[in-house]
Design a protein around this motif. Structure first.
Motif, PDB file in Angstrom:
ATOM      1  N   LYS A 271      -4.415  -6.555   4.404  1.00  0.00           N
ATOM      2  CA  LYS A 271      -4.557  -5.144   4.706  1.00  0.00           C
ATOM      3  C   LYS A 271      -5.982  -4.695   4.373  1.00  0.00           C
ATOM      4  O   LYS A 271      -6.635  -5.252   3.488  1.00  0.00           O
ATOM      5  N   SER A 272      -6.428  -3.677   5.059  1.00  0.00           N
ATOM      6  CA  SER A 272      -7.700  -3.073   4.680  1.00  0.00           C
ATOM      7  C   SER A 272      -7.451  -2.098   3.547  1.00  0.00           C
ATOM      8  O   SER A 272      -6.337  -1.594   3.353  1.00  0.00           O
ATOM      9  N   ALA A 273      -8.500  -1.824   2.776  1.00  0.00           N
ATOM     10  CA  ALA A 273      -8.372  -0.860   1.686  1.00  0.00           C
ATOM     11  C   ALA A 273      -7.971   0.508   2.224  1.00  0.00           C
ATOM     12  O   ALA A 273      -7.216   1.244   1.575  1.00  0.00           O
ATOM     13  N   LYS A 274      -8.448   0.852   3.401  1.00  0.00           N
ATOM     14  CA  LYS A 274      -8.115   2.138   4.003  1.00  0.00           C
ATOM     15  C   LYS A 274      -6.631   2.217   4.333  1.00  0.00           C
ATOM     16  O   LYS A 274      -5.986   3.254   4.104  1.00  0.00           O
ATOM     17  N   GLU A 275      -6.060   1.128   4.863  1.00  0.00           N
ATOM     18  CA  GLU A 275      -4.629   1.115   5.170  1.00  0.00           C
ATOM     19  C   GLU A 275      -3.800   1.325   3.911  1.00  0.00           C
ATOM     20  O   GLU A 275      -2.816   2.082   3.908  1.00  0.00           O
ATOM     21  N   VAL A 276      -4.196   0.669   2.837  1.00  0.00           N
ATOM     22  CA  VAL A 276      -3.466   0.803   1.578  1.00  0.00           C
ATOM     23  C   VAL A 276      -3.618   2.220   1.030  1.00  0.00           C
ATOM     24  O   VAL A 276      -2.654   2.817   0.536  1.00  0.00           O
TER      25      VAL A 276
END
Length: 269
Positions: free
Chosen positions: A213-218
């Motif tokens: 996952k990207s940090a933004k998604e998390v």
């Protein structure tokens, strides 16, 4: 995202200089609010790319592994903030190594950052969270749900934090605060290059294989859970839900899966 929730809110983020903490900063700064940003090196906390003109940023140096540093941060916040609507308990450290090779220093350092520091910070900010009937959202891991081979110190520290915060949740039912534990999957962060090896040296491992996952998604998921007082234990994907359920229904099968999947991480060399 419900902007009404974030407008005029006071949000505390630990580990705000990089990874998921930085992503939270970027996503929330577009709302008119106060962001209290904690990191070991406050000077590394970036200026958000997009920021509402009325958003106020407070950058505070705080090393969760150092009780005096945590207390200094609590004192600073207490003098300037009258409430906390959301605390993103995000900062953490990983540690890799077999149970029989991990030094006690690694256990102590891992618990200092992942358990004792967050507990001290939450205790210090609890009056402000209670005043706002706020939410505590913890960035956690599926490694907290079962003792993962090659991750004894990491699993133990996160599992202990789960237990303490679950106690807090039950004890605070009448006070109206939310306490959620979000077990994030493999994410594009520096966790594996800033953690500890079995001897306490800086970990330098390649990112986990497979989809991440990207940090933004998390960050988006953490923000969603921050708006939900009923959120408790949250897992992202099938592998997380698999571990969550199999620990109860078939731990022997689960251990075989973990043994096979992580064998290269803990086999003797």
């Amino acid at each position: 995202m419900k902007k009404e929730f974030w407008n005029d809110s006071v949000v505390v983020i630990t580990g705000a200089s990089s990874g998921i903490g930085k992503a939270l900063l970027e996503e929330i700064a577009v709302f008119p609010c106060q962001l209290v940003l904690l990191a070991r090196r406050a000077g590394d906390i970036p200026k958000p790319e997009a920021k509402h003109k009325d958003t106020i940023l407070h950058r505070i140096t705080c090393d969760l592994a150092d009780p005096s540093s945590v207390q200094d941060a609590i004192d600073w916040i207490s003098k300037r903030i009258d409430r906390v609507d959301v605390l993103f308990n995000n900062a953490g450290i990983t540690a890799h190594g077999r149970f029989d090779s991990l030094s006690m220093d690694v256990y102590q350092k891992t618990f200092a950052t992942n358990f004792f520091g967050p507990i001290q910070l939450i205790r210090g900010l609890l009056p402000f969270l209670l005043k706002a009937k706020g939410n505590i959202v913890t960035t956690s891991t599926v490694s907290a749900l079962y003792g993962v081979p090659g991750r004894a110190a990491y699993s133990a520290s996160k599992s202990a934090l789960h237990a303490a915060l679950e106690s807090l949740r039950i004890e605070s039912l009448e006070e109206g605060i939310g306490v959620s534990l979000v077990c994030v999957p493999y994410t594009d962060t520096a966790l594996r290059t800033s953690g500890l090896d079995a001897e306490g040296k800086r970990l330098a491992e390649a990112p986990a294989k497979g989809k991440r996952k990207s940090a933004k998604e998390v960050a988006h998921v953490l923000m969603k859970e921050a708006m939900d007082k009923e959120a408790r234990l949250v897992t992202f994907n099938l592998s997380g839900k698999f571990l969550e359920w199999m620990r109860f229904f078939s731990p022997k099968f689960l251990e075989k899966i973990l043994y096979k999947k992580l064998y290269n991480d803990f086999k003797t060399h």
